[in-house]
Design an enzyme around this catalytic site. Structure first.
Site, PDB file in Angstrom:
ATOM      1  N   ARG A   1       0.832  -1.189   0.000  1.00 16.54           N
ATOM      2  CA  ARG A   1       0.000   0.000   0.000  1.00 16.54           C
ATOM      3  C   ARG A   1       0.870   1.243   0.000  1.00 16.54           C
ATOM      4  NH1 ARG A   1      -5.252   1.691   2.575  1.00 16.54           N
ATOM      5  NH2 ARG A   1      -5.311   3.898   2.110  1.00 16.54           N
TER       6      ARG A   1
ATOM      7  N   ASP B   1      -7.119  -1.964   1.430  1.00 18.82           N
ATOM      8  CA  ASP B   1      -7.713  -1.134   2.470  1.00 18.82           C
ATOM      9  C   ASP B   1      -8.307  -2.069   3.507  1.00 18.82           C
ATOM     10  OD1 ASP B   1      -8.134   1.482   3.136  1.00 18.82           O
ATOM     11  OD2 ASP B   1      -9.809   1.777   1.764  1.00 18.82           O
TER      12      ASP B   1
HETATM   13  N1  ROI Z   1     -15.220   1.957  -3.759  1.00 22.49           N
HETATM   14  C1  ROI Z   1     -15.535   0.662  -3.680  1.00 22.49           C
HETATM   15  N2  ROI Z   1     -16.433   0.139  -4.520  1.00 22.49           N
HETATM   16  N3  ROI Z   1     -14.970  -0.165  -2.746  1.00 22.49           N
HETATM   17  C2  ROI Z   1     -14.054   0.310  -1.861  1.00 22.49           C
HETATM   18  O1  ROI Z   1     -13.554  -0.460  -1.022  1.00 22.49           O
HETATM   19  C3  ROI Z   1     -13.713   1.665  -1.912  1.00 22.49           C
HETATM   20  N4  ROI Z   1     -12.823   2.209  -1.039  1.00 22.49           N
HETATM   21  C4  ROI Z   1     -12.511   3.495  -1.055  1.00 22.49           C
HETATM   22  C5  ROI Z   1     -13.120   4.454  -2.048  1.00 22.49           C
HETATM   23  C6  ROI Z   1     -11.979   5.099  -2.828  1.00 22.49           C
HETATM   24  C7  ROI Z   1     -13.892   5.503  -1.280  1.00 22.49           C
HETATM   25  N5  ROI Z   1     -14.013   3.815  -2.974  1.00 22.49           N
HETATM   26  C8  ROI Z   1     -14.326   2.492  -2.895  1.00 22.49           C
HETATM   27  O2  ROI Z   1     -11.664   3.966  -0.162  1.00 22.49           O
END
Ligand code: ROI
Length: 167
Positions: free
Chosen positions: A83, A96
């Protein structure tokens, strides 16, 4: 031990493999048991649209770690899996790991807000969470998970062909 729900997301560098590797790493954390894993979901990006689709899932852990200890451990896994924090807000990421709920605690610290402040309306969090959490699970604001789901269309989500695993 407290029951913790962690959201996983990736849209770079083989997202499904990123999530599987993260789950394996979480299962090895000290004083922690990986209790259940949701299905994996492909999801449209929330945020700038010109980025790849995400793969998302939610895991249930039972842990004796304190919240900031768990946060440190999850951030270490994010870093170990390459990351890099970029300037762009809501840009693509290799991994994440978000603490969504930590028992029934309310946490408002500089590094950590629990319940996760965006979880109430995100289909890619709520639908996988609903696979592994009780429907009468109550968030801090008093709403139940099933109420939140009713207000959150299954839009832009696609359940990938794997099933919930309980351990
Ligand atoms: N959008 C989706 N579909 N899934 C995520 O885990 C995700 N995580 C984020 C942002 C960039 C807001 N968009 C995301 O951090």
């Amino acid at each position: 031990m407290e029951r913790v729900y962690v959201g996983l997301g990736s849209n770079l560098a083989e997202p499904l493999q990123q999530l599987k590797a993260a789950l394996a790493a979480i299962a090895e954390l000290p004083d922690t048991r990986l209790a259940a894993t949701s299905s994996f979901y492909a999801s449209d990006p929330l945020g700038p649209p010109e980025q790849p689709r995400y793969v998302n899932a939610v895991a249930a852990l039972d842990t004796a770690l304190q919240p900031l200890q768990l946060l440190d451990a999850l951030q270490r896994i994010e870093l170990e899996q390459g990351r890099v924090r970029k300037a762009e807000r809501w840009g693509p990421r290799t991994l994440d790991l978000d603490i969504l709920l930590f028992g029934s605690r309310l946490i408002a610290e500089e590094r950590l807000s629990v319940p996760h402040y965006h979880m109430h309306a995100r289909p890619f969090v709520l639908y996988p969470l609903a696979e592994i959490a009780p429907a009468d699970l109550r968030l801090a604001d008093g709403r139940t998970l099933s109420e939140l789901l009713q207000a959150c269309p299954f839009a832009g989500l696609e359940r990938l062909g794997n099933d919930v695993t309980a351990r």
